[in-house]
Design a protein around this motif. Structure first.
Motif, PDB file in Angstrom:
ATOM      1  N   ALA A   1      30.020 -28.349  13.514  1.00 22.81           N
ATOM      2  CA  ALA A   1      30.370 -29.403  14.460  1.00 22.81           C
ATOM      3  C   ALA A   1      29.604 -30.667  14.088  1.00 22.81           C
ATOM      4  N   TYR A   2      30.335 -31.703  13.702  1.00 21.11           N
ATOM      5  CA  TYR A   2      29.705 -32.940  13.241  1.00 21.11           C
ATOM      6  C   TYR A   2      29.830 -34.015  14.317  1.00 21.11           C
ATOM      7  N   THR A   3      29.516 -33.644  15.542  1.00 22.72           N
ATOM      8  CA  THR A   3      29.523 -34.566  16.668  1.00 22.72           C
ATOM      9  C   THR A   3      28.386 -34.182  17.596  1.00 22.72           C
ATOM     10  N   CYS A   4      28.071 -35.079  18.507  1.00 21.70           N
ATOM     11  CA  CYS A   4      26.948 -34.891  19.417  1.00 21.70           C
ATOM     12  C   CYS A   4      27.057 -33.598  20.204  1.00 21.70           C
ATOM     13  N   ALA A   5      26.005 -32.792  20.162  1.00 18.82           N
ATOM     14  CA  ALA A   5      25.937 -31.572  20.966  1.00 18.82           C
ATOM     15  C   ALA A   5      25.455 -31.921  22.376  1.00 18.82           C
ATOM     16  N   VAL A   6      25.545 -30.965  23.269  1.00 16.42           N
ATOM     17  CA  VAL A   6      25.065 -31.132  24.646  1.00 16.42           C
ATOM     18  C   VAL A   6      24.040 -30.039  24.910  1.00 16.42           C
ATOM     19  N   PHE A   7      22.801 -30.415  25.147  1.00 16.67           N
ATOM     20  CA  PHE A   7      21.711 -29.463  25.274  1.00 16.67           C
ATOM     21  C   PHE A   7      21.491 -29.089  26.744  1.00 16.67           C
ATOM     22  N   PRO A   8      21.840 -27.851  27.113  1.00 17.19           N
ATOM     23  CA  PRO A   8      21.628 -27.423  28.503  1.00 17.19           C
ATOM     24  C   PRO A   8      20.157 -27.454  28.887  1.00 17.19           C
ATOM     25  N   HIS A   9      19.291 -27.172  27.915  1.00 20.03           N
ATOM     26  CA  HIS A   9      17.849 -27.153  28.157  1.00 20.03           C
ATOM     27  C   HIS A   9      17.154 -27.768  26.945  1.00 20.03           C
ATOM     28  N   GLU A  10      15.923 -28.224  27.139  1.00 17.31           N
ATOM     29  CA  GLU A  10      15.152 -28.820  26.043  1.00 17.31           C
ATOM     30  C   GLU A  10      15.017 -27.865  24.864  1.00 17.31           C
ATOM     31  N   GLU A  11      14.895 -26.571  25.171  1.00 20.72           N
ATOM     32  CA  GLU A  11      14.639 -25.584  24.121  1.00 20.72           C
ATOM     33  C   GLU A  11      15.924 -24.976  23.547  1.00 20.72           C
ATOM     34  N   SER A  12      17.087 -25.448  23.952  1.00 20.32           N
ATOM     35  CA  SER A  12      18.348 -24.891  23.453  1.00 20.32           C
ATOM     36  C   SER A  12      18.459 -25.078  21.945  1.00 20.32           C
ATOM     37  N   SER A  13      19.024 -24.085  21.283  1.00 25.72           N
ATOM     38  CA  SER A  13      19.268 -24.188  19.848  1.00 25.72           C
ATOM     39  C   SER A  13      20.469 -25.100  19.595  1.00 25.72           C
ATOM     40  N   LEU A  14      20.632 -25.510  18.345  1.00 30.52           N
ATOM     41  CA  LEU A  14      21.768 -26.356  17.987  1.00 30.52           C
ATOM     42  C   LEU A  14      23.081 -25.635  18.256  1.00 30.52           C
TER      43      LEU A  14
END
Length: 419
Positions: A155-168
């Motif tokens: 995925a070459y677009t902005c991810a959405v991090f549910p938590h600070e420690e979430s993996s990519l």
């Protein structure tokens, strides 16, 4: 003036960066954790002929400048030059300091630079053939290279991090799922995903929501990779990816359209037609989710044709403000139902990509060459700084095509919160 001191003057004496040059000169603090090494007269020629961002980028990409230390730290400290470039008077001062001789050296730009003359031969900005070449320049680098940088999600677009420690990977899944929920996807629906990349949204919608999806991309390498991934996942009955321009899609009556990272390639003059085309592909009550990088206000330049990003990374790329984009959607007929800014999430996404490139550096260089690998290291680290400092943003805008009675077919409140 010693050569290292000239570079220090150009970059900024307060940047806490050390400099050393092939003439034996040194400048900057002895204990600096980031050092810039000027390795040859060609680096000086690049800077004399294009003082500021572009000259430094050319010298680095071509290997005539080396960075010792963290690239992100370097760019964060020399922010004013890497993002805002130098004023005309500062450029003249730099040229005077470097002398006449470097101006007379013939040093062509590195081969990774996309020449405007090359694009001009393919037609006006955003003509189909020219768009195809611009996309080919950036996306048809190497699928293996992208696998190393982007990770398993491709995925070459902005991810959405549910938590600070979430993996990519968790964050990319969350991004696709957020888009799906905003679009209200349900089994049996039909989704058009324009600019589908390697098929991440296409496969997510098919696998997780039972939706029949058509994805289109101008990159042949992306399309080939996506088709194999769809077959490996056994999703052929629901998911399809085509190598084609979104403007050539003939099917209609889609329940939803997702556009994740495409608007940046459209060009301001074509944005009204772009939204009009997507509006025409939706059935009444259908939804469009537009996810794209934007400028923070309407005051900045829409694009810098002479800058590093436009020459090396996204030829013909243009950014607009979210307010301007929303107005275009509304004028076409979309009712705006939701909007959010995810710029901090993009900074975090880019940090993961930079770490991935660092971890696979030797393989990446062997795959695509040192110059291309350096382009990516420079561009991604610079983009982290840009998102952190609010020089660029990432917005998701949800629009609805009302039915003839004005019904949006949207619940009073979403059944699940949109984080």
């Amino acid at each position: 003036m010693a050569l290292a001191s000239i570079f220090e003057k150009i970059v900024g004496r307060d940047a806490n960066v050390a400099f050393m040059a092939y003439d034996g000169s040194k400048a900057g603090p002895d204990g600096a954790d980031v050092r810039l090494e000027v390795k040859s007269p060609i680096a000086v020629a690049y800077l004399a002929q294009a003082p500021g961002e572009l000259g430094l980028a050319r010298a680095y990409v071509s290997g005539h400048i080396d960075v010792h230390g963290d690239m992100y730290t370097l760019l964060d400290r020399m922010w004013n030059i890497t993002t805002n470039d130098l004023s005309l008077s500062e450029k003249m001062d730099a040229v005077r300091s470097l002398g006449v001789k470097p101006l007379l050296m013939r040093v062509p730009p590195p081969p990774q630079e996309m020449r405007q003359s090359t694009l001009a031969r393919l037609g006006s900005r955003h003509a189909k053939q020219r768009d195809a070449e611009a996309i080919h320049h950036h996306y048809d680098v190497s699928n293996r290279f992208y696998e190393w940088v982007l990770g398993p999600s491709m995925a070459y677009t902005c991810a959405v991090f549910p938590h600070e420690e979430s993996s990519l990977e968790e964050a990319q899944f969350a991004k696709f799922d957020l888009v799906a929920r905003k679009l209200g996807l349900k089994p049996g629906m039909r989704l058009l995903d324009v600019g589908c990349g390697w098929g991440g949204m296409v496969m997510h919608a098919a696998r997780e929501y039972g939706v029949k999806v058509l994805g289109v991309t101008l990159s042949k390498q992306q399309a080939d990779w996506a088709r194999r991934a769809i077959a490996d996942a056994g999703l052929q009955d629901l998911a399809e990816v085509r190598h084609m321009d979104y403007r050539d899609v003939r099917e209609g009556d889609f329940d939803a359209v997702s556009s994740i990272g495409l608007t940046e390639h459209i060009g301001a003059a074509n944005v009204p037609g772009y939204f009009s085309f997507l509006y025409g592909k939706l059935k009444p009550g259908g939804r469009l989710l537009n996810h794209c990088i934007t400028r923070p206000t309407g005051k900045e330049k829409t694009f810098n044709k002479g800058g590093f990003i436009n020459r090396y990374v996204f030829p013909d790329g243009e950014l607009e403000s979210v307010g301007w984009l929303v107005r275009q959607m509304e004028d076409i007929g979309f009712e705006i139902r939701h909007e959010e800014n995810l710029r901090e999430h993009y900074a975090q996404t880019l940090k993961y990509w930079c770490d991935n490139l660092d971890a696979n550096w030797e393989d990446a260089v062997q795959e695509v060459g040192m110059g291309t690998a350096r382009v990516w290291a420079l561009y991604m680290a610079g983009c982290i700084v840009g998102f952190e400092r609010n020089k660029v943003q990432l917005h998701q805008v949800l629009g609805v095509k009302l039915d003839p009675t004005g019904n949006a077919h949207v619940p009073l409140r979403p059944s699940r919160d949109w984080p």
